[in-house]
Design a protein around this motif. Sequence first.
Motif, PDB file in Angstrom:
ATOM      1  N   SER A 161      -1.708 -29.627  -8.240  1.00 49.21           N
ATOM      2  CA  SER A 161      -0.612 -28.692  -7.963  1.00 49.21           C
ATOM      3  C   SER A 161      -0.212 -27.897  -9.209  1.00 49.21           C
ATOM      4  O   SER A 161       0.136 -26.722  -9.108  1.00 49.21           O
ATOM      5  CB  SER A 161       0.591 -29.428  -7.382  1.00 49.21           C
ATOM      6  N   LEU A 162      -0.287 -28.497 -10.380  1.00 45.56           N
ATOM      7  CA  LEU A 162       0.044 -27.790 -11.618  1.00 45.56           C
ATOM      8  C   LEU A 162      -0.924 -26.630 -11.860  1.00 45.56           C
ATOM      9  O   LEU A 162      -0.518 -25.538 -12.255  1.00 45.56           O
ATOM     10  CB  LEU A 162       0.012 -28.760 -12.804  1.00 45.56           C
ATOM     11  N   VAL A 163      -2.197 -26.861 -11.586  1.00 49.99           N
ATOM     12  CA  VAL A 163      -3.211 -25.816 -11.748  1.00 49.99           C
ATOM     13  C   VAL A 163      -2.986 -24.722 -10.712  1.00 49.99           C
ATOM     14  O   VAL A 163      -3.123 -23.532 -11.000  1.00 49.99           O
ATOM     15  CB  VAL A 163      -4.637 -26.399 -11.639  1.00 49.99           C
ATOM     16  N   LEU A 164      -2.604 -25.127  -9.518  1.00 50.28           N
ATOM     17  CA  LEU A 164      -2.345 -24.154  -8.455  1.00 50.28           C
ATOM     18  C   LEU A 164      -1.207 -23.214  -8.851  1.00 50.28           C
ATOM     19  O   LEU A 164      -1.265 -22.016  -8.593  1.00 50.28           O
ATOM     20  CB  LEU A 164      -2.008 -24.885  -7.159  1.00 50.28           C
ATOM     21  N   LYS A 165      -0.215 -23.762  -9.516  1.00 52.61           N
ATOM     22  CA  LYS A 165       0.902 -22.940  -9.993  1.00 52.61           C
ATOM     23  C   LYS A 165       0.389 -21.908 -10.998  1.00 52.61           C
ATOM     24  O   LYS A 165       0.819 -20.758 -10.996  1.00 52.61           O
ATOM     25  CB  LYS A 165       1.959 -23.838 -10.632  1.00 52.61           C
ATOM     26  N   ARG A 197     -10.812 -22.371 -16.484  1.00 55.67           N
ATOM     27  CA  ARG A 197     -10.240 -21.703 -17.667  1.00 55.67           C
ATOM     28  C   ARG A 197      -8.903 -22.346 -18.038  1.00 55.67           C
ATOM     29  O   ARG A 197      -8.609 -22.565 -19.206  1.00 55.67           O
ATOM     30  CB  ARG A 197     -10.055 -20.217 -17.385  1.00 55.67           C
ATOM     31  N   TYR A 198      -8.106 -22.651 -17.039  1.00 54.18           N
ATOM     32  CA  TYR A 198      -6.825 -23.322 -17.277  1.00 54.18           C
ATOM     33  C   TYR A 198      -7.058 -24.665 -17.973  1.00 54.18           C
ATOM     34  O   TYR A 198      -6.396 -24.985 -18.959  1.00 54.18           O
ATOM     35  CB  TYR A 198      -6.079 -23.525 -15.955  1.00 54.18           C
ATOM     36  N   HIS A 199      -8.015 -25.444 -17.452  1.00 55.47           N
ATOM     37  CA  HIS A 199      -8.309 -26.753 -18.042  1.00 55.47           C
ATOM     38  C   HIS A 199      -8.785 -26.610 -19.491  1.00 55.47           C
ATOM     39  O   HIS A 199      -8.373 -27.378 -20.360  1.00 55.47           O
ATOM     40  CB  HIS A 199      -9.353 -27.507 -17.219  1.00 55.47           C
ATOM     41  N   LEU A 200      -9.638 -25.633 -19.747  1.00 57.54           N
ATOM     42  CA  LEU A 200     -10.129 -25.417 -21.113  1.00 57.54           C
ATOM     43  C   LEU A 200      -8.992 -25.026 -22.056  1.00 57.54           C
ATOM     44  O   LEU A 200      -8.929 -25.501 -23.190  1.00 57.54           O
ATOM     45  CB  LEU A 200     -11.225 -24.348 -21.127  1.00 57.54           C
ATOM     46  N   ARG A 201      -8.105 -24.170 -21.576  1.00 57.69           N
ATOM     47  CA  ARG A 201      -6.954 -23.765 -22.394  1.00 57.69           C
ATOM     48  C   ARG A 201      -6.042 -24.959 -22.666  1.00 57.69           C
ATOM     49  O   ARG A 201      -5.503 -25.101 -23.763  1.00 57.69           O
ATOM     50  CB  ARG A 201      -6.179 -22.643 -21.710  1.00 57.69           C
ATOM     51  N   VAL A 212      -4.122 -29.073 -26.455  1.00 57.64           N
ATOM     52  CA  VAL A 212      -3.935 -30.479 -26.808  1.00 57.64           C
ATOM     53  C   VAL A 212      -4.614 -30.775 -28.141  1.00 57.64           C
ATOM     54  O   VAL A 212      -4.052 -31.462 -28.992  1.00 57.64           O
ATOM     55  CB  VAL A 212      -4.476 -31.403 -25.687  1.00 57.64           C
ATOM     56  N   LEU A 213      -5.810 -30.229 -28.330  1.00 60.33           N
ATOM     57  CA  LEU A 213      -6.512 -30.448 -29.595  1.00 60.33           C
ATOM     58  C   LEU A 213      -5.736 -29.844 -30.762  1.00 60.33           C
ATOM     59  O   LEU A 213      -5.620 -30.455 -31.825  1.00 60.33           O
ATOM     60  CB  LEU A 213      -7.926 -29.867 -29.537  1.00 60.33           C
ATOM     61  N   LYS A 214      -5.195 -28.643 -30.561  1.00 58.09           N
ATOM     62  CA  LYS A 214      -4.393 -28.017 -31.618  1.00 58.09           C
ATOM     63  C   LYS A 214      -3.153 -28.849 -31.918  1.00 58.09           C
ATOM     64  O   LYS A 214      -2.772 -29.023 -33.073  1.00 58.09           O
ATOM     65  CB  LYS A 214      -3.981 -26.599 -31.218  1.00 58.09           C
TER      66      LYS A 214
END
Length: 118
Positions: A31-35, A92-96, A101-103
């Motif tokens: 649902s977060l990705v859907l938003k 793309r959302y997941h990669l961002r 998180v890495l930063k």
Amino acid sequence: MMVTLVTRKDIPPWVKVPEDLKDPEVFQVQSLVLKYLFGPQGSRMSHIEQVSQAMFELKNLESPEELIEVFIYGSQNNKIRAKWMLQSMAERYHLRQQKGVLKLEESMKTLELGQCIE
């Protein structure tokens, strides 16, 4: 198996009834990705439907991951293209998110090192 699950009454004019309402493309997304994909309260959904010449229906799944099932209706080409587009946007959302998180982890390590030096 040809299944028609449409419950929407506001079928867009580019969707041909009944042929485009059979055999939807389906995928699941959190649902977060859907938003992220459709905006708050689905504000961008109608625009994405228009651009992709497809129609979307959403179904909540009872799951701990808060998954939503997205049904995509339209011509065969439009369904496949819309599914690919939405999945690409989700990736793309997941990669961002991962990059963020890495930063954040890097920044936290830097702060920890700075505290040790003082």
